[in-house]
Design a protein around this motif. Structure first.
Motif, PDB file in Angstrom:
ATOM      1  N   ASN A  78       0.697  -1.444   0.280  1.00 20.39           N
ATOM      2  CA  ASN A  78      -0.222   0.019   0.233  1.00 20.39           C
ATOM      3  C   ASN A  78       0.962   1.380   0.050  1.00 20.39           C
ATOM      4  O   ASN A  78       0.200   2.021  -0.774  1.00 20.39           O
ATOM      5  CB  ASN A  78      -1.019  -0.182   1.114  1.00 20.39           C
ATOM      6  CG  ASN A  78      -2.320  -0.526   1.410  1.00 20.39           C
ATOM      7  OD1 ASN A  78      -2.427  -1.527  -0.386  1.00 20.39           O
ATOM      8  ND2 ASN A  78      -2.472  -1.403   2.453  1.00 20.39           N
ATOM      9  N   SER A  79       1.930   0.974   0.063  1.00 16.52           N
ATOM     10  CA  SER A  79       3.029   2.157   0.695  1.00 16.52           C
ATOM     11  C   SER A  79       3.497   2.741  -0.144  1.00 16.52           C
ATOM     12  O   SER A  79       3.575   3.451  -0.881  1.00 16.52           O
ATOM     13  CB  SER A  79       3.969   2.595   1.399  1.00 16.52           C
ATOM     14  OG  SER A  79       4.830   1.261   0.988  1.00 16.52           O
ATOM     15  N   VAL A  80       3.438   1.963  -1.913  1.00 14.95           N
ATOM     16  CA  VAL A  80       4.481   2.601  -2.704  1.00 14.95           C
ATOM     17  C   VAL A  80       3.082   2.182  -3.619  1.00 14.95           C
ATOM     18  O   VAL A  80       3.437   2.355  -4.848  1.00 14.95           O
ATOM     19  CB  VAL A  80       5.211   1.439  -3.389  1.00 14.95           C
ATOM     20  CG1 VAL A  80       6.263   1.480  -1.746  1.00 14.95           C
ATOM     21  CG2 VAL A  80       4.824   0.250  -3.516  1.00 14.95           C
ATOM     22  N   LYS A  81       1.444   2.074  -3.640  1.00 16.11           N
ATOM     23  CA  LYS A  81       0.877   1.908  -4.822  1.00 16.11           C
ATOM     24  C   LYS A  81       0.498   2.874  -5.417  1.00 16.11           C
ATOM     25  O   LYS A  81       0.552   3.718  -4.748  1.00 16.11           O
ATOM     26  CB  LYS A  81      -0.152   1.147  -4.072  1.00 16.11           C
ATOM     27  CG  LYS A  81      -0.624   0.767  -5.399  1.00 16.11           C
ATOM     28  CD  LYS A  81      -2.454  -0.226  -4.357  1.00 16.11           C
ATOM     29  CE  LYS A  81      -2.129  -1.425  -3.336  1.00 16.11           C
ATOM     30  NZ  LYS A  81      -2.837  -1.955  -3.347  1.00 16.11           N
ATOM     31  N   ALA A  82       0.376   2.796  -6.555  1.00 17.36           N
ATOM     32  CA  ALA A  82       0.316   4.102  -7.658  1.00 17.36           C
ATOM     33  C   ALA A  82       1.429   4.565  -8.045  1.00 17.36           C
ATOM     34  O   ALA A  82       1.593   6.502  -9.120  1.00 17.36           O
ATOM     35  CB  ALA A  82      -1.014   4.492  -7.119  1.00 17.36           C
ATOM     36  N   ARG A  83       2.207   4.712  -7.369  1.00 20.08           N
ATOM     37  CA  ARG A  83       3.739   5.407  -7.371  1.00 20.08           C
ATOM     38  C   ARG A  83       4.668   4.414  -7.517  1.00 20.08           C
ATOM     39  O   ARG A  83       5.507   5.017  -8.470  1.00 20.08           O
ATOM     40  CB  ARG A  83       4.451   5.794  -6.012  1.00 20.08           C
ATOM     41  CG  ARG A  83       3.301   6.979  -5.287  1.00 20.08           C
ATOM     42  CD  ARG A  83       3.893   7.786  -4.168  1.00 20.08           C
ATOM     43  NE  ARG A  83       4.208   7.121  -3.873  1.00 20.08           N
ATOM     44  CZ  ARG A  83       6.107   6.453  -2.608  1.00 20.08           C
ATOM     45  NH1 ARG A  83       6.609   7.053  -3.343  1.00 20.08           N
ATOM     46  NH2 ARG A  83       5.761   5.410  -2.168  1.00 20.08           N
ATOM     47  N   PHE A  84       4.877   3.024  -7.662  1.00 20.47           N
ATOM     48  CA  PHE A  84       5.804   2.594  -7.884  1.00 20.47           C
ATOM     49  C   PHE A  84       5.288   1.095  -9.223  1.00 20.47           C
ATOM     50  O   PHE A  84       4.163   0.928  -8.972  1.00 20.47           O
ATOM     51  CB  PHE A  84       5.948   1.148  -7.366  1.00 20.47           C
ATOM     52  CG  PHE A  84       7.558   2.462  -5.563  1.00 20.47           C
ATOM     53  CD1 PHE A  84       6.885   3.646  -6.044  1.00 20.47           C
ATOM     54  CD2 PHE A  84       8.368   1.051  -5.539  1.00 20.47           C
ATOM     55  CE1 PHE A  84       8.569   4.226  -5.150  1.00 20.47           C
ATOM     56  CE2 PHE A  84       9.166   2.232  -4.251  1.00 20.47           C
ATOM     57  CZ  PHE A  84       8.999   3.320  -4.567  1.00 20.47           C
ATOM     58  N   THR A  85       6.264   0.744  -9.667  1.00 19.28           N
ATOM     59  CA  THR A  85       5.672  -0.724 -10.568  1.00 19.28           C
ATOM     60  C   THR A  85       6.454  -1.147 -11.242  1.00 19.28           C
ATOM     61  O   THR A  85       8.372  -0.963 -11.444  1.00 19.28           O
ATOM     62  CB  THR A  85       5.798   0.303 -12.366  1.00 19.28           C
ATOM     63  OG1 THR A  85       4.344   1.323 -12.611  1.00 19.28           O
ATOM     64  CG2 THR A  85       4.524  -0.778 -13.752  1.00 19.28           C
ATOM     65  N   ILE A  86       6.284  -2.167 -11.431  1.00 15.47           N
ATOM     66  CA  ILE A  86       7.161  -3.948 -11.396  1.00 15.47           C
ATOM     67  C   ILE A  86       7.218  -4.348 -13.026  1.00 15.47           C
ATOM     68  O   ILE A  86       5.622  -4.873 -12.933  1.00 15.47           O
ATOM     69  CB  ILE A  86       7.357  -4.622 -10.246  1.00 15.47           C
ATOM     70  CG1 ILE A  86       8.661  -5.552 -10.056  1.00 15.47           C
ATOM     71  CG2 ILE A  86       5.660  -5.184 -10.303  1.00 15.47           C
ATOM     72  CD1 ILE A  86       7.845  -6.645  -8.438  1.00 15.47           C
TER      73      ILE A  86
END
Length: 120
Positions: A62-70
């Motif tokens: 949740n802390s990186v959702k919408a900011r990080f992509t794998i």
């Protein structure tokens, strides 16, 4: 011998972006799920993101959702983590981790890590 070598870390200002890479060798990369896990100084390990062997299944903390992509490039045996809108709390050592299955519910091999520092 399984090897996972991370790269792409560095110093970035808040709001900036970085792309981490993980070069994998010693196993059939396309058969396994992969993940990124981070550890901030003095704190415990935090799972960041995972991708299954097909690339079609991904999960994010949740802390990186919408900011990080794998993502993954099986032709190049490489795992990526695109990090946007970075925050100081993203500062950590980032580890590339292999799963023993096509999914990502377990970890068996870890890379040495690459450091990300988010600071002005």
């Amino acid at each position: 011998e399984v090897q996972l070598v991370e790269s792409g870390g560095g110093l970035v200002q808040p709001g900036g972006s970085l792309r981490l890479s993980c070069a994998a060798s010693g196993f059939t990369f396309s058969n396994y799920g992969m993940s990124w896990v981070r550890q901030a100084g003095g704190k415990g390990l935090e799972w960041v993101a995972s991708i299954d062997s097909t690339g079609g299944g991904v999960r994010f903390a949740n802390s990186v959702k919408a900011r990080f992509t794998i993502s993954r490039d099986d032709a190049k045996n490489t795992l990526f983590l695109q990090m946007n809108s970075l925050k100081p709390e993203d500062t950590a050592e980032y580890y590339c981790v292999k799963s023993p299955t096509r999914w990502f519910n377990e970890f068996d091999y870890w890379g040495q890590g690459t450091q990300v520092i988010v600071s002005s």
